[in-house]
Design an enzyme around this catalytic site. Sequence first.
Site, PDB file in Angstrom:
ATOM      1  N   ASP A   1       0.826  -1.201   0.000  1.00 12.10           N
ATOM      2  CA  ASP A   1       0.000   0.000   0.000  1.00 12.10           C
ATOM      3  C   ASP A   1       0.871   1.268   0.000  1.00 12.10           C
ATOM      4  O   ASP A   1       1.949   1.278   0.610  1.00 12.10           O
ATOM      5  CB  ASP A   1      -0.868  -0.051   1.275  1.00 12.10           C
ATOM      6  CG  ASP A   1      -2.119   0.784   1.151  1.00 12.10           C
ATOM      7  OD1 ASP A   1      -2.509   1.108   0.022  1.00 12.10           O
ATOM      8  OD2 ASP A   1      -2.713   1.103   2.205  1.00 12.10           O
ATOM      9  N   HIS A   2       0.412   2.301  -0.665  1.00 16.02           N
ATOM     10  CA  HIS A   2       1.118   3.596  -0.688  1.00 16.02           C
ATOM     11  C   HIS A   2       2.643   3.456  -0.768  1.00 16.02           C
ATOM     12  O   HIS A   2       3.372   3.872   0.130  1.00 16.02           O
ATOM     13  CB  HIS A   2       0.711   4.442   0.518  1.00 16.02           C
ATOM     14  CG  HIS A   2      -0.742   4.784   0.470  1.00 16.02           C
ATOM     15  ND1 HIS A   2      -1.277   5.662  -0.447  1.00 16.02           N
ATOM     16  CD2 HIS A   2      -1.791   4.303   1.186  1.00 16.02           C
ATOM     17  CE1 HIS A   2      -2.587   5.735  -0.283  1.00 16.02           C
ATOM     18  NE2 HIS A   2      -2.934   4.909   0.688  1.00 16.02           N
TER      19      HIS A   2
ATOM     20  N   GLY B   1      -7.321   9.030   7.227  1.00 13.65           N
ATOM     21  CA  GLY B   1      -7.536   9.424   8.610  1.00 13.65           C
ATOM     22  C   GLY B   1      -8.999   9.759   8.850  1.00 13.65           C
ATOM     23  O   GLY B   1      -9.831   9.661   7.938  1.00 13.65           O
TER      24      GLY B   1
ATOM     25  N   SER C   1     -12.083   5.091   6.521  1.00 13.27           N
ATOM     26  CA  SER C   1     -12.472   5.262   7.927  1.00 13.27           C
ATOM     27  C   SER C   1     -13.352   6.487   8.111  1.00 13.27           C
ATOM     28  O   SER C   1     -13.036   7.571   7.612  1.00 13.27           O
ATOM     29  CB  SER C   1     -11.228   5.387   8.818  1.00 13.27           C
ATOM     30  OG  SER C   1     -10.548   4.157   8.841  1.00 13.27           O
TER      31      SER C   1
ATOM     32  N   ILE D   1      -9.583   0.422   4.590  1.00 15.03           N
ATOM     33  CA  ILE D   1      -9.846   0.877   5.960  1.00 15.03           C
ATOM     34  C   ILE D   1      -8.582   0.667   6.792  1.00 15.03           C
ATOM     35  O   ILE D   1      -8.028  -0.441   6.812  1.00 15.03           O
ATOM     36  CB  ILE D   1     -10.984   0.048   6.637  1.00 15.03           C
ATOM     37  CG1 ILE D   1     -12.262   0.029   5.792  1.00 15.03           C
ATOM     38  CG2 ILE D   1     -11.248   0.537   8.060  1.00 15.03           C
ATOM     39  CD1 ILE D   1     -13.099   1.283   5.838  1.00 15.03           C
TER      40      ILE D   1
ATOM     41  N   THR E   1      -7.523   3.545   9.722  1.00 14.45           N
ATOM     42  CA  THR E   1      -7.604   4.296  10.988  1.00 14.45           C
ATOM     43  C   THR E   1      -8.583   3.642  11.983  1.00 14.45           C
ATOM     44  O   THR E   1      -8.269   3.528  13.170  1.00 14.45           O
ATOM     45  CB  THR E   1      -8.052   5.757  10.722  1.00 14.45           C
ATOM     46  OG1 THR E   1      -7.218   6.304   9.703  1.00 14.45           O
ATOM     47  CG2 THR E   1      -7.942   6.605  11.968  1.00 14.45           C
TER      48      THR E   1
HETATM   49  O1  G3H Z   1      -4.465   2.877   2.313  1.00 17.22           O
HETATM   50  C1  G3H Z   1      -5.018   2.961   3.431  1.00 17.22           C
HETATM   51  C2  G3H Z   1      -6.360   3.471   3.504  1.00 17.22           C
HETATM   52  O2  G3H Z   1      -6.643   4.342   2.485  1.00 17.22           O
HETATM   53  C3  G3H Z   1      -6.832   3.779   4.856  1.00 17.22           C
HETATM   54  O3  G3H Z   1      -7.502   4.989   5.048  1.00 17.22           O
HETATM   55  O4  G3H Z   1      -7.021   5.242   7.471  1.00 17.22           O
HETATM   56  O5  G3H Z   1      -8.752   6.621   6.356  1.00 17.22           O
HETATM   57  O6  G3H Z   1      -9.131   4.201   6.729  1.00 17.22           O
HETATM   58  P1  G3H Z   1      -8.129   5.295   6.489  1.00 17.22           P
HETATM   59 ZN    ZN Z   2      -4.809   4.743   1.296  1.00 17.04          ZN
END
Ligand code: G3H
Ligand code: ZN
Length: 304
Positions: A80-81, A195, A233, A253, A255
Site C-alpha cells: 500500500d502507498h 484518517g 475510515s 480501511i 484508521t
Molecule cells: O491505504 C489505506 C487506507 O486508504 C486507509 O484509510 O485510514 O482513512 O481508513 P483510512
Molecule cells: Zn490509502
Amino acid sequence: MRSLRQILKSAEKNKVAVGHFNVAETSQLKAVFDAARELGVPVIIGTSEGEAGFLGRKQAVAAVKSLREEYKFPIFLNSDHTHSFEEVKKAVAAGYDAILFDGGTLPLEENIRETRRVVKYVKSKNKNILVEGELGNIGSGSTIRKELPKGLALSSSKGAATIRPEDLTKPEEALRFVKETGVDMLAPAVGNLHGMFKDAPEPALDIERIKAIKQALRQAQGKQVPLVLHGGSGNSDSDFLAAIDAGINIIHISTELRAAWRKGLEKGLKEKPEEIAPYKLLAYPVAEVKGVVYNKLKLFNKLY
Ligand code: G3H
Ligand code: ZN
C-alpha cells in the site's frame, strides 16, 4: 483458487466491493482473516511502507501466503502507498500480489511518468502482480486528525460537507492517466480522505464523480479498470453503498482498525492488570478489530 483479478471481475459484476485492511503485526492479521473467513468473503491485506518496515516484507508475504494455502482462502497482499521505486522493487521481490504506486501528490505529468515506469518494471518481473495508480490528493496518514489534510478545503455550497470539486480527480484526467500508464487499478480523489475526525463526520463522497470516472474509464483500452476507494475510515454506510453502486471495487480501511486495536489493548490491560502472556492480552484487540472488519465486510459484500 481464483486470482485477485478474477475476484475483482466478479465484484464488479455483483456490485460488491472487496475489503482492504492495513496491518503491521499478526494480531491485526488474525483479526482480519478470522472475520473474512467467518463471512466467507475474499479480503486484501495492506502494508504501508511503515507497516512493511515493522513487519518485514518477506514476512508479510509468508504470513498471508500461509493462510491462503493452509485454508485455501482468497486472501491477498497489497504493498500500500509505495512511494519510491526502491520500495516497489522490494515488494516485487518479496512476492506481493498487488502494488499501489502512490504518485498522488506529484504534478500530473510526473505522476504519469513515474507510474508508467513502475508498471513497466513490475510487469517485466511478474505479469500477475496488479499495479494501482493514485491520482489526486487524499491526504496521508491513518491518524485521528483535527483538521482537513493540507491543500484541501470544503466546498461552500449548502448540504453535507464535501471537498471542493477543484481538489478532486477529473474524469478526463483519470482516463488519460490510465491510458498512458497502463495501471490495472485506479485510486481517485472523490471526497475520500486518509484518517478521520474524532468527533465530526467525514465529508460526503462525490458519488456523481465516481460514476463519471467509471464511465470515462470504460473507454480505456476496452478493459475494466477497478476503482479503489482509499481513506474509508469514518465514511457513512450509505455513502459506501452508493460508492459501490457507482463503481467502487475495493475499499481501504485503516484508521478505524488502529483505533479499535488500541481500545482493545487498553481494555485487556485494564481487565487483566496482572497478565503478562501476550496472546491472552492480544485476544482483546483481536476481538475489537475483528468486530470492525466483520461489519465492514458485511456491508461491502451486501450480506444482510
Ligand atoms: O491505504 C489505506 C487506507 O486508504 C486507509 O484509510 O485510514 O482513512 O481508513 P483510512
Ligand atoms: Zn490509502
